[in-house]
Structures are given as C-alpha cells and as structure tokens.
Design a protein around this motif. Structure first.
Motif, short mmCIF file in Angstrom:
data_model
loop_
_atom_site.label_atom_id
_atom_site.label_comp_id
_atom_site.label_asym_id
_atom_site.label_seq_id
_atom_site.Cartn_x
_atom_site.Cartn_y
_atom_site.Cartn_z
N GLN A 49 0.84 -1.21 0.00
CA GLN A 49 0.00 0.00 0.00
C GLN A 49 0.87 1.25 0.00
N ARG A 50 1.88 1.17 -0.84
CA ARG A 50 2.82 2.29 -0.96
C ARG A 50 2.36 3.18 -2.11
N PRO A 51 2.34 4.49 -1.94
CA PRO A 51 1.93 5.37 -3.04
C PRO A 51 2.89 5.24 -4.23
N ASN A 54 6.43 6.98 -4.81
CA ASN A 54 7.63 6.64 -4.04
C ASN A 54 8.52 5.64 -4.78
N PRO A 55 9.70 6.07 -5.22
CA PRO A 55 10.55 5.19 -6.02
C PRO A 55 11.12 4.01 -5.23
N LEU A 56 11.55 2.97 -5.96
CA LEU A 56 12.05 1.74 -5.33
C LEU A 56 13.57 1.61 -5.52
N SER A 108 14.49 11.01 -13.22
CA SER A 108 15.58 10.70 -14.15
C SER A 108 16.72 9.96 -13.45
N THR A 109 16.54 9.72 -12.14
CA THR A 109 17.56 8.99 -11.37
C THR A 109 17.00 7.66 -10.88
N VAL A 110 17.93 6.73 -10.57
CA VAL A 110 17.52 5.43 -10.03
C VAL A 110 18.37 5.10 -8.80
N ALA A 111 17.75 4.47 -7.81
CA ALA A 111 18.47 4.06 -6.60
C ALA A 111 18.93 2.62 -6.77
N VAL A 112 20.20 2.35 -6.46
CA VAL A 112 20.75 1.00 -6.68
C VAL A 112 21.65 0.58 -5.53
N ALA A 133 13.25 -3.90 -4.52
CA ALA A 133 12.87 -4.40 -3.20
C ALA A 133 12.81 -3.31 -2.16
N PRO A 134 11.64 -2.73 -1.93
CA PRO A 134 11.47 -1.85 -0.77
C PRO A 134 11.34 -2.71 0.48
N SER A 135 11.37 -2.11 1.65
CA SER A 135 11.25 -2.90 2.87
C SER A 135 9.91 -3.66 2.88
N THR A 174 21.93 3.46 3.99
CA THR A 174 22.20 4.89 3.86
C THR A 174 22.07 5.25 2.39
N ILE A 175 21.26 6.26 2.07
CA ILE A 175 21.05 6.62 0.66
C ILE A 175 21.85 7.87 0.32
N ILE A 176 22.65 7.75 -0.76
CA ILE A 176 23.50 8.86 -1.18
C ILE A 176 23.16 9.27 -2.62
N TYR A 186 20.87 11.47 1.37
CA TYR A 186 19.42 11.62 1.31
C TYR A 186 18.75 10.99 2.53
N ARG A 187 19.34 9.89 3.02
CA ARG A 187 18.77 9.22 4.19
C ARG A 187 19.91 8.61 4.99
N LEU A 188 19.97 8.92 6.28
CA LEU A 188 20.96 8.27 7.16
C LEU A 188 20.57 6.81 7.29
N ASP A 214 8.14 13.34 -1.30
CA ASP A 214 7.72 12.09 -1.96
C ASP A 214 8.52 10.90 -1.47
N ALA A 215 9.63 11.13 -0.80
CA ALA A 215 10.51 10.01 -0.48
C ALA A 215 10.09 9.37 0.83
N PRO A 216 9.66 8.09 0.78
CA PRO A 216 9.04 7.49 1.94
C PRO A 216 9.93 7.45 3.18
N GLY A 217 11.21 7.12 3.00
CA GLY A 217 12.08 7.04 4.16
C GLY A 217 12.27 8.41 4.78
N MET A 218 11.78 9.43 4.09
CA MET A 218 12.02 10.80 4.53
C MET A 218 10.75 11.45 5.06
P1 AMP Z 1 12.65 1.68 1.12
O1 AMP Z 1 13.17 0.73 0.11
O2 AMP Z 1 11.21 1.51 1.45
O3 AMP Z 1 13.52 1.77 2.34
O4 AMP Z 1 12.69 3.12 0.44
C1 AMP Z 1 13.55 3.42 -0.62
C2 AMP Z 1 14.13 4.76 -0.44
O5 AMP Z 1 14.92 5.12 -1.57
C3 AMP Z 1 13.08 5.82 -0.31
O6 AMP Z 1 13.37 6.71 0.75
C4 AMP Z 1 13.13 6.51 -1.65
O7 AMP Z 1 12.68 7.80 -1.64
C5 AMP Z 1 14.58 6.43 -1.99
N1 AMP Z 1 14.77 6.54 -3.45
C6 AMP Z 1 14.59 5.58 -4.35
N2 AMP Z 1 14.81 6.04 -5.59
C7 AMP Z 1 15.14 7.35 -5.47
C8 AMP Z 1 15.46 8.40 -6.39
N3 AMP Z 1 15.50 8.18 -7.70
N4 AMP Z 1 15.73 9.61 -5.88
C9 AMP Z 1 15.68 9.83 -4.55
N5 AMP Z 1 15.38 8.89 -3.63
C10 AMP Z 1 15.11 7.66 -4.08
#
Ligand code: AMP
Ligand code: MG
Length: 318
Positions: A49-51, A54-56, A108-112, A133-135, A174-176, A186-188, A214-218
């Motif tokens: 039930q994640r909006p 919110n990117p993955l 335009s960015t991706v988290a990896v 894979a989000p939490s 930790t997200i950079i 972005y997230r400690l 928009d960023a869920p962890g934030m």
């Molecule tokens: P979670 O996997 O539920 O711990 O959450 C993933 C985290 O990665 C969230 O806080 C997202 O906002 C962040 N995230 C994923 N992709 C991006 C992106 N392209 N830009 C900024 N933050 C991102």
C-alpha cells in the motif's frame, strides 16, 4: 503451512512467474520483484500500500551489473561503490533509459544497491533480472528484521519469505545522491556518516526542509509502532509523567526498571551501537505487541549509527 522457506529454487520460480518473494538483506527484509515486470512492480506497491510516487531501490549482484542500470557514475560514486559494496549503502544515480518509470516514479535517477547477504547474492546471481525491493512492511509500519515479522504482516498476500535469518545491521541502507557530482546524504542509515566521510571527505546531509516529501524514508512520520511512542533523553522524567499508564521502555544500555514499568528492553548491554541497531526494530515489534499505553524510547548518542537510529526514532515518535 508457513510461507517461510530456505528454498532458493522456489524463490527463483516465483520471481520468474512475475510474483513476489520477501528476501533477506543485511539491513531489513525486502519485498522483491522483477524490475522489468510491470505486473510484479505494481504488485509491490499494492501489497505494501505504498503510493506510486515513491521510487524503489534496485538490487543487483555485482558492480558489473551497474552499467545496465545507470547512465553515469561520478568519480566519488565509484570510490564509494568500490569501498562499501556489497553493503548497506544505496546510490542514487542518473538512470539508464531501459529502467521503467514505475521503479523511479518518473524521476531521471535510479536508486541501486548490492546487498551484503549470502542468500540474496546467490539468488540475484542466478536470476536473469535485477530485483526491486522496498522494505517488506506495509507503508509507514516498522520495518521487518526477521522472517517472522514479514510473515505476520503479509500472511495471505505473499507466497514466500526466503529465510536468511535475522538481519545483521537491522536498519535501512544509507542513501546517497549526487549534486554536481558531489555526494549528498538523502537518508541516514546502516552505514555511518563518519565511514562515508573517511572515504570522500565531508558530505552534506539533506535537511528536513530540502527533503523531497515524496521520499518514503524521509516522511516525518514513518517506521511507526501502533503504540504511542516518545523519544527522550529524560527517560526517568517520562516514566514519572506516565506512571499511571502501562509503560514500555526501550533503552540503549541502562536499566530503568522499577514498579511502574510494565516491559523493558535494553538494546545493547555493552553500549554497542551496532548491536543496538540490529536489535532496534525487533524490540519495537515486541513492545508494540504488548498492548502498552506508551513506549518511552531513550535517545541514542548522536554519532555513528546512533545518529541514524535517532533519525528513525524521531519519525516513529512523530
Ligand atoms: P525503502 O526501500 O522503502 O527503504 O525506500 C527506498 C528509499 O529510496 C526511499 O526513501 C526513496 O525515496 C529512496 N529513493 C529511491 N529512488 C530514489 C530516487 N531516484 N531519488 C531519490 N530517492 C530515491
Ligand atoms: Mg521502507
């Protein structure tokens, strides 16, 4: 029958069938699906039930896979990747055009990330696609650090939790991200800020106002128990205030136990922040299931993983 299983082959068949498997990582359990399957990715958002905005995070098995996911790697990103992967660090980089918009919420960015968990590394190396894979928790709830936490959350809606034991680090990565090729936190998380600065020098941490809502962890409220939660440096004072209520105390190492407390968990008797982090969410799960009126949490020292844990606890107590 339990959905918890160690059968990697079974996990592979389910994922190849565009369905979801909860996977172990060293941070928290993830709810995983094929990044190229629209069906699987939609199912991640529905199950949690994640909006959709919110990117993955995309999980890969090795640094050789990175070219398929991202378009550019700044020099400091490369340094960090070589130093900390596999590990509890997520990099947000310019995306490769083949990465679906559903994964990045149109950004335009991706988290990896390359997770540091033997079972999941084996799974990823045997799959022909990376995993988003989000939490593995419903949106805004406490993250899962044991297979049982996931099974309890998703009993009917999930085929399998791949059993990899208890998560060693116990809080999210930790997200950079990068701003003009310079790292920005972005997230400690589970990799301490100081460790990152040892490699790339001083880095800025995005403050609450700059953070993208928009960023869920934030989000300001997140990682939250159902029970009212208070974060404080003055545990004794709060106990006094709530002495007629059912109180749970979550402390770093000291015992505050007296007649007015109904339950107490100490995160690390030896004052070890790593041990405290690995126990944090499980302790919150436990206290949240005791029908308490209030959980009083002792603020951790504001350095290393203590700083990351305080970030989560502030949101849990918001
Ligand atoms: P979670 O996997 O539920 O711990 O959450 C993933 C985290 O990665 C969230 O806080 C997202 O906002 C962040 N995230 C994923 N992709 C991006 C992106 N392209 N830009 C900024 N933050 C991102
Ligand atoms: Mg999460």
């Amino acid at each position: 029958m339990s959905i918890i299983s160690k059968d990697i082959q079974k996990a592979i068949s389910i994922l190849e069938n565009e369905e979801l498997v909860a996977i172990p990582t060293e941070t928290v359990y993830g709810l995983a699906g094929n990044i190229f399957s629209e069906k699987a990715i939609k199912s991640i958002f529905e199950t949690k039930q994640r909006p959709l905005f919110n990117p993955l995070i995309v999980h890969v098995s090795g640094i050789d896979q990175l070219d398929k996911i991202v378009a550019e790697i700044p020099a400091k990103a490369k340094l960090l990747a070589e130093k900390f992967w596999p590990g509890s660090m997520t990099l947000v980089l310019k995306k490769n055009p083949n990465i679906p918009d559903l994964i990045t919420a149109g950004k335009s960015t991706v988290a990896v990330r390359i997770p540091n968990h033997k079972t999941t590394l084996e799974l990823l190396s045997k799959l022909p696609f990376p995993l988003a894979a989000p939490s593995a928790n419903p949106f805004n709830n406490i993250s899962p650090t044991k297979p049982e936490h996931v099974a309890r959350y998703f009993k009917e809606n999930l085929k399998m939790v791949l059993d990899g034991g208890t998560c060693k680090n116990g809080i999210e990565s930790t997200i950079i991200g990068f701003n003009n090729n310079e790292p920005v936190i972005y997230r400690l998380g589970a990799l301490a800020l100081e460790e990152i600065e040892n490699v790339v020098g001083p880095v800025s941490v995005m403050n609450e106002k700059e953070k993208n809502p928009d960023a869920p962890g934030m989000l300001q409220k997140h990682y939250a128990p159902k029970t009212k939660t208070i974060l404080t440096t003055n545990v004794k004072g709060e106990i006094e205030k709530y002495k007629t209520s059912k109180i749970g105390v979550l402390s770093f190492s000291t015992s505050f136990k007296d007649n007015t407390i109904d339950a107490e968990i100490r995160l690390s008797r030896s004052n070890n922040l790593q041990e405290a982090a690995s126990n944090l969410y499980d302790s919150m799960h436990q206290l949240d299931h005791l029908n308490l009126d209030v959980i009083i949490v002792e603020k951790l020292p504001e350095f290393g993983l203590g700083k990351s844990m305080n970030d989560r606890l502030k949101r849990a107590a918001f």
